[in-house]
Write a protein that holds these residues in place. Structure first.
Motif, short mmCIF file in Angstrom:
data_model
loop_
_atom_site.label_atom_id
_atom_site.label_comp_id
_atom_site.label_asym_id
_atom_site.label_seq_id
_atom_site.Cartn_x
_atom_site.Cartn_y
_atom_site.Cartn_z
N GLN A 521 0.85 -1.15 -0.09
CA GLN A 521 0.01 -0.17 -0.08
C GLN A 521 0.77 1.26 -0.03
N VAL A 522 1.94 1.31 0.95
CA VAL A 522 2.98 2.40 1.00
C VAL A 522 3.64 2.56 -0.47
N ARG A 523 3.85 1.50 -1.29
CA ARG A 523 4.66 1.85 -2.50
C ARG A 523 3.54 2.35 -3.47
N LEU A 524 2.52 1.84 -3.40
CA LEU A 524 1.35 2.40 -4.24
C LEU A 524 0.98 3.89 -4.10
N ILE A 525 0.93 4.20 -2.89
CA ILE A 525 0.71 5.79 -2.32
C ILE A 525 1.84 6.43 -2.97
N SER A 526 3.06 5.96 -2.99
CA SER A 526 4.51 6.61 -3.33
C SER A 526 4.24 6.74 -4.80
N HIS A 527 4.01 5.59 -5.52
CA HIS A 527 3.85 5.72 -7.10
C HIS A 527 2.73 6.80 -7.21
N ASP A 528 1.60 6.68 -6.84
CA ASP A 528 0.58 7.56 -7.12
C ASP A 528 0.92 9.10 -6.93
N LEU A 529 1.47 9.46 -5.92
CA LEU A 529 1.80 10.57 -5.72
C LEU A 529 2.72 11.03 -6.86
N LYS A 530 3.66 10.53 -7.36
CA LYS A 530 4.22 10.96 -8.57
C LYS A 530 3.65 11.09 -9.86
N ASN A 531 2.73 10.21 -10.16
CA ASN A 531 1.98 10.08 -11.18
C ASN A 531 0.48 10.72 -11.35
N GLN A 532 -0.05 11.16 -10.26
CA GLN A 532 -1.58 11.46 -10.16
C GLN A 532 -1.67 12.67 -11.02
N GLU A 533 -0.64 13.40 -11.38
CA GLU A 533 -0.84 14.68 -12.17
C GLU A 533 -1.26 14.10 -13.59
N PHE A 534 -0.83 12.96 -13.86
CA PHE A 534 -1.01 12.66 -15.40
C PHE A 534 -2.10 11.55 -15.48
N ILE A 535 -2.98 11.18 -14.40
CA ILE A 535 -4.06 10.26 -14.36
C ILE A 535 -5.23 10.89 -15.02
N GLN A 536 -5.59 12.16 -14.74
CA GLN A 536 -6.92 12.42 -15.06
C GLN A 536 -6.79 12.91 -16.67
N GLN A 537 -5.81 13.31 -17.02
CA GLN A 537 -5.82 13.63 -18.62
C GLN A 537 -4.45 13.05 -19.34
N GLY A 538 -4.52 13.06 -20.55
CA GLY A 538 -3.20 12.73 -21.33
C GLY A 538 -2.00 13.83 -21.39
N PHE A 539 -0.82 13.62 -21.68
CA PHE A 539 0.25 14.62 -21.72
C PHE A 539 0.06 15.52 -22.74
N SER A 540 -0.59 14.91 -23.98
CA SER A 540 -0.89 16.03 -25.13
C SER A 540 -1.67 17.06 -24.51
N GLU A 541 -2.92 16.72 -24.04
CA GLU A 541 -3.72 17.75 -23.34
C GLU A 541 -3.04 18.69 -22.34
N ILE A 542 -2.33 18.11 -21.45
CA ILE A 542 -1.58 18.88 -20.61
C ILE A 542 -0.82 19.98 -21.16
N MET A 543 0.10 19.46 -22.17
CA MET A 543 0.90 20.52 -22.98
C MET A 543 0.03 21.63 -23.86
N ALA A 544 -1.15 21.04 -24.36
CA ALA A 544 -1.98 22.05 -25.07
C ALA A 544 -2.75 23.24 -24.01
N GLN A 545 -2.78 22.71 -22.87
CA GLN A 545 -3.39 23.68 -21.71
C GLN A 545 -2.36 24.78 -21.53
N LEU A 546 -1.16 24.14 -21.24
CA LEU A 546 0.11 25.03 -20.85
C LEU A 546 0.30 26.14 -21.97
N ILE A 547 0.25 25.72 -23.22
CA ILE A 547 0.44 26.60 -24.25
C ILE A 547 -0.73 27.69 -24.59
#
Length: 662
Positions: A521-547
């Motif tokens: 469970q602790v490993r899962l929490i550690s992994h999720d903390l690093k990756n949760q920013e990209f769970i909700q949407q794809g990286f292309s969409e994140i880049m498009a929003q930034l631009i």
């Protein structure tokens, strides 16, 4: 007697109703026939016969002027140009007899289109001007602007660039404060072309850029499809690339021409624009002395142009191949290409190309040099005389139009003399209201200006705060993740080790099982903390929003990436580095470049990915500023990505190319 009278009235009413119903049925049947003209499987002669029959039937019934003009449009689409002119003229006569201003104006417009197709440009201008005058009386802004745009194009083709620019600006003024539409894009594109050929490249670039932004807004509002957007953008990119090519700014020319070429390849449609882009890319490679690539591109364009009978492209291809032959010192081949160019230009009345080919032949073909020099000066003199005559002719048309307008104004003045006293009173009231309104508007403009400045300041502060918050959040997540991994998981591991040596094996096994679950469970929490920013949407969409969120009134950012682009093979850490590099580059553009446009494109290349960031700002001295914090951050992150980065900056703008291996 009374009952007989009532029966007669009833009979007349029924007859009238039957005739009206029959008339409506005829309209519906005729409309279906007109709509199916281009979609049926009949031959051209059969469709021509159908159009003739329909036109005669509707004309004899004098029933519907709109259907008459639709039949003319169908004839034009079927390339039945003589019938198109005949239908348009007859529709105009009917409109004049019936005092139908809308049909009158539209038929005059169609007759102008016929003469425009036949390259009888002075006649086309006259009919467009007549249609314009009628639309002026109808106060139809879109149609007025359309006629002004068509007149501008006629003047542009005649080489009267100043007059063409003024007419196009009239069209823009007509559409002022109107919703954006396709016509507005065409006017901006036309102005860009006019200013480019009139040696005003900076102003032309502004109009091309505005044309692209209008297209994107039309697409967002679902006015045009994605294919229409991409095809039109390819045309704009080609024009911008050609402008830079003429300015010998080859790096920028290559960037925009490749954008256009890639879009047309993705669309996979047959269009003359593709041959034009290939010709421009070939010309670019000629100037860069890449003779092999240049010849391949020009021959490919020439082949397509011959297959599709693109005469404009044929003349351009042959002329560019002649230039290539000159550089390769193949004089005989160059002369052959120049002569072919001269012959096609005569057929298509491409006067500028005729002059260019004659001048080139006089230099290249030494055996007949005197002949071509004589032809050149003779044709140039006739062109100058023709130009003067055309300028005078268009001036006369303008004078006559203005004279007609003055007569209309005078007539209105005469008819309004009885109302002068009332008008004066109203005018005084209007002037008073106008003064009050003007004063309030001035204050409002001052307030809006101040408010805009405040908003821009707030927006910049918000961006800085958002960036700072994001960095703090990322660091905190990494810290918590590291603490969970280094602290709690290690402690649990020691407890497991101790318990494994315990004498009570049953209890130890149970406790060890529970500790393993906690570790997972602790490993899962550690992994999720690093990756949760990209769970909700794809990286292309994140880049498009930034631009997109950095777009402002003064600076436009565009993001070019394939819809099918996949990021699956790129790690979270690499995505963070890519994101930060693009973010840093955007901030540098906003803060230092004074650029109006910035394009960020991401594409797949062999064995990797390529990110290109291009702006049209003032540039900077890379050697002086390479140790600045911003550029250091970009270079450090590029090293983490094991990527190669090249930064090229001139007074025409800056290009950053990041190549990331896979």
């Amino acid at each position: 007697m009374k009952y007989i009278y009532l029966n007669l009235l009833m009979l007349l009413f029924l007859l009238g109703s039957c005739q009206k119903e029959k008339h409506n049925n005829d309209l519906v049947v005729n409309q279906k026939l007109i709509d199916n003209i281009e979609t049926n499987n009949r031959t051209l002669s059969e469709n021509k016969h159908t159009l003739d029959s329909l036109f005669s039937l509707i004309k004899s019934n004098n029933s519907n002027g709109e259907q008459l003009i639709q039949i003319a449009a169908k004839a034009y689409n079927l390339e039945l140009y003589d019938e198109y002119l005949l239908y348009s003229k007859e529709a105009n006569q009917i409109a004049v007899r019936n005092n139908d201003s809308i049909l009158n104006a539209k038929s005059l417009w169609y007759i102008g289109d016929y003469f425009d197709y036949k390259m009888k440009l002075d006649s086309a201008y006259i009919y467009y001007d007549k249609a314009d005058q009628i639309y002026q009386t109808l106060n139809s802004a879109d149609d007025i602007a359309k006629m002004q745009q068509y007149k501008s194009i006629v003047l542009f083709r005649e080489g009267l660039y100043i007059e063409a620019e003024n007419k196009a600006l009239d069209a823009l003024a007509t559409l002022d404060n109107k919703p954006k539409n396709r016509l507005l894009y065409e006017i901006y594109l036309n102005l860009g072309n006019i200013l480019d050929l009139n040696q005003q490249p900076s102003e032309a670039l502004l109009y091309y850029s505005d044309a692209i932004h209008i297209l994107e807004e039309l697409y967002k509002n679902k006015v045009i499809s994605d294919d229409e957007l991409q095809l039109s953008k390819a045309g704009c990119y080609n024009n911008i690339g050609n402008l830079y090519l003429n300015q010998k700014s080859y790096l920028n020319a290559k960037t925009y021409l490749n954008y256009a070429n890639n879009i047309l390849i993705d669309l996979n449609i047959k269009h003359e624009l593709y041959t034009i882009v290939l010709t421009n890319l070939g010309t670019l490679n000629v100037n860069l002395n890449n003779f092999k690539d240049a010849e391949e591109l020009l021959i490919k364009s020439l082949k397509i142009s011959k297959e599709m009978s693109y005469k404009q492209s044929l003349t351009a291809n042959n002329f560019r191949l002649a230039e290539l032959s000159i550089k390769k010192k193949d004089t005989l081949k160059a002369i052959e290409y120049y002569k072919y160019t001269y012959n096609i230009s005569n057929e298509t009345h491409a006067n500028n190309t005729i002059l260019k080919s004659l001048k080139a032949l006089s230099i290249t073909d030494q055996s007949e040099s005197q002949k071509y020099i004589s032809l050149y000066y003779s044709f140039n003199d006739s062109m100058n005389k023709l130009q003067i005559n055309k300028r005078n002719k268009f001036a006369r048309i303008k004078y006559e139009s203005e004279k007609l307008e003055r007569n209309i104004v005078n007539l209105k003045k005469e008819n309004s003399q009885l109302l002068i006293s009332a008008v004066i009173t109203v005018l005084i009231a209007i002037l008073a209201l106008f003064f009050i309104f003007y004063r309030n508007k001035l204050k409002r403009l001052q307030y809006i200006q101040q408010d805009q400045e405040n908003k821009e300041l707030i927006y910049k502060l918000f961006l800085e705060q958002e960036q700072l918050s994001q960095e703090v959040l990322t660091k905190e997540r990494d810290r918590i993740s590291q603490e969970l991994h280094d602290g709690i998981i290690n402690s649990l591991f020691i407890i497991r080790l101790n318990l494994s040596h315990s004498e009570n094996s049953t209890a130890s096994t149970s406790i060890l099982s529970e500790i393993e679950k906690v570790q997972d469970q602790v490993r899962l929490i550690s992994h999720d903390l690093k990756n949760q920013e990209f769970i909700q949407q794809g990286f292309s969409e994140i880049m498009a929003q930034l631009i997109e969120k950095n777009n402002s009134e003064h600076q436009k950012f565009q993001f070019i990436i394939s819809k099918s682009y996949h990021w699956g093979n790129i790690s979270y850490e690499d995505k963070i580095n890519i994101y930060r590099i693009v973010q840093e580059a955007i901030q540098n553009v906003i803060k230092h470049s004074n650029a109006r446009n910035c394009i960020i494109s991401i594409s797949k290349i062999e064995n990797g990915n390529k990110i290109t960031i291009t702006d049209d700002g003032i540039g900077f001295d890379y050697k002086t500023l390479k140790n600045s914090n911003g550029l250091k951050n970009i270079n450090n992150r590029a090293k983490q990505l094991k990527a190669t980065i090249t930064i090229t900056s001139t007074s025409d703008g800056t290009i950053i190319i990041l190549t990331i291996p896979t």
